[in-house]
Write a protein that holds these residues in place. Sequence first.
Motif, PDB file in Angstrom:
ATOM      1  N   LEU B  97     -10.296  -8.989   7.098  1.00  0.00           N
ATOM      2  CA  LEU B  97     -10.793  -9.081   8.478  1.00  0.00           C
ATOM      3  C   LEU B  97      -9.652  -9.353   9.448  1.00  0.00           C
ATOM      4  O   LEU B  97      -9.531  -8.696  10.488  1.00  0.00           O
ATOM      5  CB  LEU B  97     -11.857 -10.179   8.583  1.00  0.00           C
ATOM      6  CG  LEU B  97     -13.176  -9.893   7.851  1.00  0.00           C
ATOM      7  CD1 LEU B  97     -14.029 -11.146   7.763  1.00  0.00           C
ATOM      8  CD2 LEU B  97     -13.928  -8.762   8.549  1.00  0.00           C
ATOM      9  N   VAL B  98      -8.810 -10.327   9.075  1.00  0.00           N
ATOM     10  CA  VAL B  98      -7.705 -10.708   9.958  1.00  0.00           C
ATOM     11  C   VAL B  98      -6.764  -9.521  10.172  1.00  0.00           C
ATOM     12  O   VAL B  98      -6.228  -9.332  11.260  1.00  0.00           O
ATOM     13  CB  VAL B  98      -6.934 -11.919   9.367  1.00  0.00           C
ATOM     14  CG1 VAL B  98      -5.650 -12.174  10.128  1.00  0.00           C
ATOM     15  CG2 VAL B  98      -7.820 -13.164   9.372  1.00  0.00           C
ATOM     16  N   VAL B 103     -11.190  -5.381  14.301  1.00  0.00           N
ATOM     17  CA  VAL B 103     -11.896  -6.665  14.413  1.00  0.00           C
ATOM     18  C   VAL B 103     -11.264  -7.427  15.566  1.00  0.00           C
ATOM     19  O   VAL B 103     -10.108  -7.843  15.487  1.00  0.00           O
ATOM     20  CB  VAL B 103     -11.771  -7.497  13.111  1.00  0.00           C
ATOM     21  CG1 VAL B 103     -12.340  -8.900  13.314  1.00  0.00           C
ATOM     22  CG2 VAL B 103     -12.466  -6.780  11.964  1.00  0.00           C
ATOM     23  N   ILE B 104     -11.999  -7.589  16.656  1.00  0.00           N
ATOM     24  CA  ILE B 104     -11.403  -8.244  17.819  1.00  0.00           C
ATOM     25  C   ILE B 104     -11.790  -9.713  17.902  1.00  0.00           C
ATOM     26  O   ILE B 104     -11.310 -10.436  18.768  1.00  0.00           O
ATOM     27  CB  ILE B 104     -11.758  -7.521  19.137  1.00  0.00           C
ATOM     28  CG1 ILE B 104     -13.262  -7.498  19.352  1.00  0.00           C
ATOM     29  CG2 ILE B 104     -11.155  -6.120  19.156  1.00  0.00           C
ATOM     30  CD1 ILE B 104     -13.624  -7.150  20.790  1.00  0.00           C
ATOM     31  N   GLU B 105     -12.644 -10.156  16.975  1.00  0.00           N
ATOM     32  CA  GLU B 105     -13.033 -11.561  16.951  1.00  0.00           C
ATOM     33  C   GLU B 105     -13.748 -11.807  15.640  1.00  0.00           C
ATOM     34  O   GLU B 105     -14.494 -10.941  15.169  1.00  0.00           O
ATOM     35  CB  GLU B 105     -13.996 -11.849  18.102  1.00  0.00           C
ATOM     36  CG  GLU B 105     -14.400 -13.285  18.251  1.00  0.00           C
ATOM     37  CD  GLU B 105     -15.279 -13.474  19.482  1.00  0.00           C
ATOM     38  OE1 GLU B 105     -16.163 -12.632  19.717  1.00  0.00           O
ATOM     39  OE2 GLU B 105     -15.073 -14.452  20.211  1.00  0.00           O
ATOM     40  N   CYS B 106     -13.514 -12.967  15.022  1.00  0.00           N
ATOM     41  CA  CYS B 106     -14.225 -13.284  13.786  1.00  0.00           C
ATOM     42  C   CYS B 106     -14.345 -14.793  13.633  1.00  0.00           C
ATOM     43  O   CYS B 106     -13.357 -15.516  13.738  1.00  0.00           O
ATOM     44  CB  CYS B 106     -13.489 -12.678  12.595  1.00  0.00           C
ATOM     45  SG  CYS B 106     -14.259 -13.094  11.019  1.00  0.00           S
ATOM     46  N   ASP B 107     -15.562 -15.243  13.400  1.00  0.00           N
ATOM     47  CA  ASP B 107     -15.825 -16.657  13.154  1.00  0.00           C
ATOM     48  C   ASP B 107     -16.283 -16.861  11.724  1.00  0.00           C
ATOM     49  O   ASP B 107     -17.009 -16.028  11.163  1.00  0.00           O
ATOM     50  CB  ASP B 107     -16.921 -17.156  14.102  1.00  0.00           C
ATOM     51  CG  ASP B 107     -16.475 -17.155  15.547  1.00  0.00           C
ATOM     52  OD1 ASP B 107     -15.570 -17.930  15.875  1.00  0.00           O
ATOM     53  OD2 ASP B 107     -17.021 -16.362  16.341  1.00  0.00           O
ATOM     54  N   LYS B 108     -15.875 -17.977  11.140  1.00  0.00           N
ATOM     55  CA  LYS B 108     -16.367 -18.398   9.832  1.00  0.00           C
ATOM     56  C   LYS B 108     -17.471 -19.416  10.085  1.00  0.00           C
ATOM     57  O   LYS B 108     -17.262 -20.387  10.820  1.00  0.00           O
ATOM     58  CB  LYS B 108     -15.225 -19.047   9.054  1.00  0.00           C
ATOM     59  CG  LYS B 108     -15.534 -19.319   7.611  1.00  0.00           C
ATOM     60  CD  LYS B 108     -14.285 -19.850   6.909  1.00  0.00           C
ATOM     61  CE  LYS B 108     -14.523 -20.001   5.411  1.00  0.00           C
ATOM     62  NZ  LYS B 108     -13.360 -20.639   4.764  1.00  0.00           N
ATOM     63  N   TYR B 115     -19.048 -14.966   7.382  1.00  0.00           N
ATOM     64  CA  TYR B 115     -18.263 -14.532   8.544  1.00  0.00           C
ATOM     65  C   TYR B 115     -19.129 -13.724   9.497  1.00  0.00           C
ATOM     66  O   TYR B 115     -20.029 -12.992   9.067  1.00  0.00           O
ATOM     67  CB  TYR B 115     -17.084 -13.662   8.101  1.00  0.00           C
ATOM     68  CG  TYR B 115     -16.077 -14.390   7.253  1.00  0.00           C
ATOM     69  CD1 TYR B 115     -15.138 -15.232   7.841  1.00  0.00           C
ATOM     70  CD2 TYR B 115     -16.064 -14.259   5.868  1.00  0.00           C
ATOM     71  CE1 TYR B 115     -14.225 -15.932   7.060  1.00  0.00           C
ATOM     72  CE2 TYR B 115     -15.158 -14.944   5.084  1.00  0.00           C
ATOM     73  CZ  TYR B 115     -14.238 -15.779   5.688  1.00  0.00           C
ATOM     74  OH  TYR B 115     -13.339 -16.473   4.936  1.00  0.00           O
ATOM     75  N   ILE B 116     -18.841 -13.855  10.757  1.00  0.00           N
ATOM     76  CA  ILE B 116     -19.451 -12.983  11.762  1.00  0.00           C
ATOM     77  C   ILE B 116     -18.296 -12.349  12.533  1.00  0.00           C
ATOM     78  O   ILE B 116     -17.509 -13.051  13.165  1.00  0.00           O
ATOM     79  CB  ILE B 116     -20.386 -13.761  12.717  1.00  0.00           C
ATOM     80  CG1 ILE B 116     -21.520 -14.413  11.906  1.00  0.00           C
ATOM     81  CG2 ILE B 116     -20.957 -12.833  13.787  1.00  0.00           C
ATOM     82  CD1 ILE B 116     -22.496 -15.240  12.745  1.00  0.00           C
ATOM     83  N   ARG B 118     -16.716  -9.214  15.118  1.00  0.00           N
ATOM     84  CA  ARG B 118     -16.995  -8.250  16.182  1.00  0.00           C
ATOM     85  C   ARG B 118     -15.993  -7.099  16.069  1.00  0.00           C
ATOM     86  O   ARG B 118     -14.782  -7.322  16.110  1.00  0.00           O
ATOM     87  CB  ARG B 118     -16.879  -8.940  17.542  1.00  0.00           C
ATOM     88  CG  ARG B 118     -17.141  -8.037  18.763  1.00  0.00           C
ATOM     89  CD  ARG B 118     -17.046  -8.828  20.048  1.00  0.00           C
ATOM     90  NE  ARG B 118     -18.087  -9.820  20.114  1.00  0.00           N
ATOM     91  CZ  ARG B 118     -19.188  -9.699  20.866  1.00  0.00           C
ATOM     92  NH1 ARG B 118     -19.350  -8.636  21.642  1.00  0.00           N
ATOM     93  NH2 ARG B 118     -20.095 -10.636  20.855  1.00  0.00           N
TER      94      ARG B 118
END
Lengths: 160, 160
Positions: B97-98, B103-108, B115-116, B118
């Motif tokens: 993801l990183v 992927v312009i945004e990712c939260d754990k 993970y969610i 965007r």
Amino acid sequence: MAPVLKKLRNENQALDEIDRALIGALSENARQPLAELARCVGLSAPSVAERLRRLEEAGLVNGYTVDLDHRALGYSLTAIVRIKPLPGQLHMVEKLLVESPEVIECDKVTGDDCYIARYVLRSIDELDPILDKIAQRAQTSTSIVKATPVKRRLPPLGAG
Amino acid sequence: MAPVLKKLRNENQALDEIDRALIGALSENARQPLAELARCVGLSAPSVAERLRRLEEAGLVNGYTVDLDHRALGYSLTAIVRIKPLPGQLHMVEKLLVESPEVIECDKVTGDDCYIARYVLRSIDELDPILDKIAQRAQTSTSIVKATPVKRRLPPLGAG
DNA sequence: AATGAAAGCTCTTAGAC
DNA sequence: GTCTAAGAGCTTTCATT
């Protein structure tokens, strides 16, 4: 050149290397003086001003904003809530989300869930009252953010 | 005043009305000159410069950034993908993801999904190959953004 | 914390290539 | 689309309150 051709040309035209460098520099610090941006990209200040004006006018650049630390502002938690309105409640749910100041972002999406909203919370105690407000009108599914592996970043500007 | 007291004072101290007005003005246009911000809030330019410096130093203001129109950049779709890594795949999934520029945004997050993320996509054709990349390592659930009732906005600054 | 004054830099406009 | 030049405007520093 006829207007329609000009328009097509704009739409098809990729950003050049200098535009990409400008956007990159602005994404790191949007308050840099034009003169400094100009030095970064190797143009004069008036040329950079003209390029920025064009990027804004073309709608590629919407504006410039401040990046706040929610934690430092007292919002110790972020929650991502999926929301599926009950029959007939769609519009009221959307209104509720738009009018809730603790909702800092909300997308309407395809699929079983209808809205995905991002909430900031001062403490975990705020979560229950906030969810209660929509529980009468929607089913919700809440995730608490534990970490952010990717903070908001630029998409690839390669063939814009 | 002892350092510890100073620190506590900073943490408890709410933003005053002028700080809130400054942050509000910057969130609308972070490239406004200090002189103009000063006129907005009714202070002199040096006072505004000093307040901004303090807000930055206190970590309330992380920086200033550019707001791009993804659509105008050629990304006609945004997808929000919930990702549940298969056993033993957590780290590889996060790395993937990183390292994915789309992927312009990712939260754990807590909960069943881990993970969610965007994603921005140039067309719907890009979705399948992108999901295939993680399908070997995770279960995914994809939502396409149809509308954005609440665009990124400031949280309440009332009692920061 | 805030101010005014002054030096130095930046921005904008105009005109040329 | 870019440049230089020059006047207007902005930022920064500092002494002052």
